[in-house]
Design an enzyme around this catalytic site. Structure first.
Site, PDB file in Angstrom:
ATOM      1  N   THR A 120       0.355   1.882   4.031  1.00 56.14           N
ATOM      2  CA  THR A 120      -0.691   1.165   4.082  1.00 56.14           C
ATOM      3  C   THR A 120      -1.305   0.939   2.542  1.00 56.14           C
ATOM      4  O   THR A 120      -1.687  -0.098   2.063  1.00 56.14           O
ATOM      5  CB  THR A 120      -1.647   1.761   4.940  1.00 56.14           C
TER       6      THR A 120
ATOM      7  N   ASP B 211       7.355  12.256   2.862  1.00 54.65           N
ATOM      8  CA  ASP B 211       6.005  12.542   3.014  1.00 54.65           C
ATOM      9  C   ASP B 211       5.714  13.706   4.323  1.00 54.65           C
ATOM     10  O   ASP B 211       5.035  14.547   3.618  1.00 54.65           O
ATOM     11  CB  ASP B 211       4.978  11.206   3.734  1.00 54.65           C
TER      12      ASP B 211
ATOM     13  N   GLY C 274       2.573   4.963   0.606  1.00 56.30           N
ATOM     14  CA  GLY C 274       2.609   5.094   1.996  1.00 56.30           C
ATOM     15  C   GLY C 274       2.626   3.673   2.468  1.00 56.30           C
ATOM     16  O   GLY C 274       2.689   2.670   1.832  1.00 56.30           O
TER      17      GLY C 274
ATOM     18  N   ASP D 139       2.101   8.871  -4.303  1.00 53.58           N
ATOM     19  CA  ASP D 139       2.413   8.729  -2.953  1.00 53.58           C
ATOM     20  C   ASP D 139       2.141   7.437  -2.408  1.00 53.58           C
ATOM     21  O   ASP D 139       1.341   6.796  -2.153  1.00 53.58           O
ATOM     22  CB  ASP D 139       1.288   9.709  -2.319  1.00 53.58           C
TER      23      ASP D 139
ATOM     24  N   THR E 176      -0.450   4.927   9.873  1.00 56.01           N
ATOM     25  CA  THR E 176       0.131   3.740  10.642  1.00 56.01           C
ATOM     26  C   THR E 176       1.003   4.505  11.661  1.00 56.01           C
ATOM     27  O   THR E 176       0.868   3.950  12.975  1.00 56.01           O
ATOM     28  CB  THR E 176       1.043   3.009   9.658  1.00 56.01           C
TER      29      THR E 176
END
Length: 248
Positions: free
Chosen positions: A10, A102, A8, A6, A125
């Site tokens: 961040t 996501d 992402g 995953d 975020t």
């Protein structure tokens, strides 16, 4: 056995899954030495049959992860892109590929765990909100800055509103630091509550409200409506996708 990735905004989260159990899992922030951290975490390499990835980052970081995976496991990553319909979920967007993967996988995880109407809130975020019916129909959603991004935007756009000290979340603040932090976090909580309330039914009230993302646990106590944490929803959705014959 399969590896799930995953990617992402961040950090990168991963899990190695065997049947219905998670054998290993971890996370690494993009500001770290990602390649070194993953190579160390994945050694000695396990025998994997599948590697699936979901990404909301740029192609360069995807390519970096592909190189590490190839070096450690000698296998390719199968990247999941948002389809119009899969795993019992039907996307509302006319151009499904424009919906973040996501968000799609979080809906897949929610629908697989319980076929009931729900609202999904991803608090990271960005804040993402999606509504899903009991039969897997995506009604649409909203996107807004997450609480920390909201704070950063305010600090960057003003001359005198600066974080001279750490702020705390309060119902009403008597100093600027607390006022900024409280205003941003309460704004996110209020938008989630409004979205969930708009979708409430006269008979059943507010639908199931599921929170995920790095700031989900901090936001949960601020909500004035029932909600529950649904951690690792993207990885859990990937696991459902990987177990679906059409995806293999």
């Amino acid at each position: 056995m399969r590896l799930l990735l995953d990617l992402g905004n961040t950090r990168l989260k991963w899990a190695i899954v065997s049947a219905d159990s998670w054998v290993a899992r971890g996370a690494v922030a993009w500001e770290e030495d990602v390649a070194a951290a993953l190579a160390q975490a994945w050694r000695p390499p396990r025998q994997l049959q599948q590697i699936f990835g979901a990404s909301v980052v740029d192609a360069a970081r995807e390519a970096q992860i592909e190189r590490v995976v190839m070096e450690v496991f000698a296998r390719q990553v199968a990247w999941v892109r948002t389809p119009a319909e899969a795993c019992g979920v039907r996307i509302a967007y006319a151009e499904p590929q424009r919906l973040g993967v996501d968000r799609f996988l979080a809906m897949v995880a929610a629908h697989a765990s319980e076929a009931s109407p729900c609202v999904l809130a991803g608090i990271g975020t960005a804040l993402t909100l999606d509504a899903l019916t009991a039969d897997g129909r995506h009604l649409g959603g909203l996107i807004a800055p997450g609480p920390l991004l909201m704070q950063q935007a305010l600090y960057g756009a003003t001359a005198r509103v600066k974080p001279y000290q750490p702020g705390a979340i309060r119902d009403i603040a008597d100093n600027t630091a607390d006022a900024v932090v409280s205003g941003c976090w309460q704004a996110v909580a209020a938008l989630i509550e409004r979205f969930a309330t708009k979708l409430a039914t006269p008979a059943g009230g507010i639908q199931r409200l599921l929170l995920d993302g790095g700031d989900a646990a901090s936001l949960l106590p601020l909500l004035g409506v029932p909600a529950e944490l649904a951690p690792d929803s993207v990885l859990r959705g990937l696991d459902v996708w990987a177990a679906t014959p059409a995806s293999s």
